[in-house]
Design a protein around this motif. Structure first.
Motif, PDB file in Angstrom:
ATOM      1  N   ARG A 138      -2.943   5.717  -0.121  1.00 59.58           N
ATOM      2  CA  ARG A 138      -4.131   4.983   0.326  1.00 59.58           C
ATOM      3  C   ARG A 138      -4.258   4.956   1.838  1.00 59.58           C
ATOM      4  O   ARG A 138      -5.346   4.731   2.372  1.00 59.58           O
ATOM      5  CB  ARG A 138      -4.062   3.540  -0.197  1.00 59.58           C
ATOM      6  N   PRO A 175       0.822  -1.207   0.000  1.00 53.86           N
ATOM      7  CA  PRO A 175       0.000   0.000   0.000  1.00 53.86           C
ATOM      8  C   PRO A 175       0.857   1.259   0.000  1.00 53.86           C
ATOM      9  O   PRO A 175       1.987   1.270   0.511  1.00 53.86           O
ATOM     10  CB  PRO A 175      -0.798  -0.127   1.301  1.00 53.86           C
ATOM     11  N   CYS A 216      -5.752  -3.916   3.056  1.00 53.32           N
ATOM     12  CA  CYS A 216      -5.435  -4.272   1.667  1.00 53.32           C
ATOM     13  C   CYS A 216      -6.181  -5.522   1.211  1.00 53.32           C
ATOM     14  O   CYS A 216      -6.545  -5.652   0.039  1.00 53.32           O
ATOM     15  CB  CYS A 216      -3.938  -4.479   1.509  1.00 53.32           C
ATOM     16  N   GLY A 223      -8.049   5.604   2.143  1.00 59.18           N
ATOM     17  CA  GLY A 223      -9.045   4.687   2.684  1.00 59.18           C
ATOM     18  C   GLY A 223      -8.808   4.313   4.131  1.00 59.18           C
ATOM     19  O   GLY A 223      -9.681   3.729   4.769  1.00 59.18           O
ATOM     20  N   GLY A 278      -7.577   9.085  -2.858  1.00 57.35           N
ATOM     21  CA  GLY A 278      -7.479   7.633  -2.736  1.00 57.35           C
ATOM     22  C   GLY A 278      -7.417   7.130  -1.312  1.00 57.35           C
ATOM     23  O   GLY A 278      -7.301   5.919  -1.079  1.00 57.35           O
TER      24      GLY A 278
END
Length: 315
Positions: free
Chosen positions: A49, A6, A304, A71, A69
């Motif tokens: 991310r 990630p 992930c 998260g 992006g």
């Protein structure tokens, strides 16, 4: 985590070994200076991310929105008070932390500060090294059978209390609700707790609810033979009131691992022998750092893989 690496933005200072470990598992952007002055568009282009922060540095709504992006936000430690949880929920961003991994280290540090303050270890060390052996042998207080007051009785507070029992200290605490399952005296107000304490140790969460909870009135209640120790957040203790109380002799001393505007240290505190300062390291030990790293990697791996996160923040 070898299959998926990630893109992680780390916004807090980390030890070199931790930076290296994260670099082995993630596409790491290491920005230890924090969010201020960061090139957010560049971070967005890198496809960040996940963000690594902590309870002090946090992450705001605007910063989250600057990373399309994003998260996952990970707090490196138990605290997460400066992370905008409402914004994260609205934006569909998960937030994790690392509860409990450094409790024992923080509790040990609190006891170390208490002992060092009581026995005057730092000024006595300087005096002996300066050749003032005979001039520095005055009596000093100790912890034995003294009164400990804990502001906060979570996992860290309970560990501090158990250690204090080894010195035959009496233990009292202040929380919003009493903990009847614990064998310690509960105080409904921090003012009452301070008046009944020789050592007042702050071990509560930070955030608006506890900001400047310990002020001049509380310090006066602690009294001229009392010591205050802060291993919570700098915001819990009013720095200006503390300096004034110390200068007026209203308390005996202070041990501070955290400060309101850290890493800036008020010059007045540096000039006072009855003040012991450490650089927000109460939770740092090799064992705690390894546990925090493992917790972080577990959360990243779960994120992930689309699995349930092991350590989401409560609520």
């Amino acid at each position: 985590m070898n299959e998926i690496r990630p893109s992680l933005l780390a916004l807090i200072p980390l030890q070199p070994a931790l930076v290296q470990a994260l670099g082995e598992h993630c596409e790491l952007s290491y920005e230890p200076q924090g969010p201020a002055g960061l090139d957010w568009p560049a971070m967005a282009r890198r496809g960040v991310r996940a963000v690594l922060t902590n309870g002090t540095t946090g992450l705001s709504r605007a910063q989250m929105q600057a990373l399309p992006g994003l998260g996952l936000v990970c707090a490196f430690g138990a605290g997460f008070e400066a992370i905008d949880l409402a914004a994260a929920r609205e934006l569909g961003i998960a937030v994790t932390h690392a509860p409990g991994v450094n409790n024992a280290t923080v509790a040990d540090h609190a006891l170390a500060l208490m002992l060092a303050l009581a026995r005057g270890l730092a000024p006595l060390d300087r005096a002996v090294k300066a050749g003032l052996w005979q001039h520095s042998r005055a009596e000093r207080p100790t912890l034995h059978r003294r009164r400990l007051g804990l502001l906060g009785m979570g996992n860290i507070g309970q560990q501090i209390a158990r250690r204090a029992l080894g010195f035959e200290m009496s233990v009292a605490y202040c929380t919003r609700q009493p903990r009847p399952e614990l064998p310690y005296q509960h105080h409904a107000s921090v003012l009452s707790l301070a008046a009944a304490s020789d050592y007042l140790v702050l071990a509560c969460p930070g955030g608006p609810a506890t900001r400047h909870l310990v002020n001049r009135e509380v310090l006066r209640a602690l009294g001229p033979t009392g010591f205050v120790v802060n291993v919570a957040r700098g915001s819990v203790l009013h720095s200006g009131d503390l300096i004034a109380a110390l200068q007026a002799g209203e308390i005996a001393g202070a041990g501070l691992d955290v400060l309101d505007d850290e890493p800036a240290v008020p010059a007045e505190l540096c000039r006072l022998d009855q003040v012991l300062l450490t650089p927000h390291i109460s939770g740092r030990s090799p064992e705690a750092q390894r546990a925090q790293l493992a917790c972080l990697l577990e959360n990243l791996q779960a994120f992930c893989a689309g699995r349930a996160l092991p350590n989401p923040v409560p609520g």
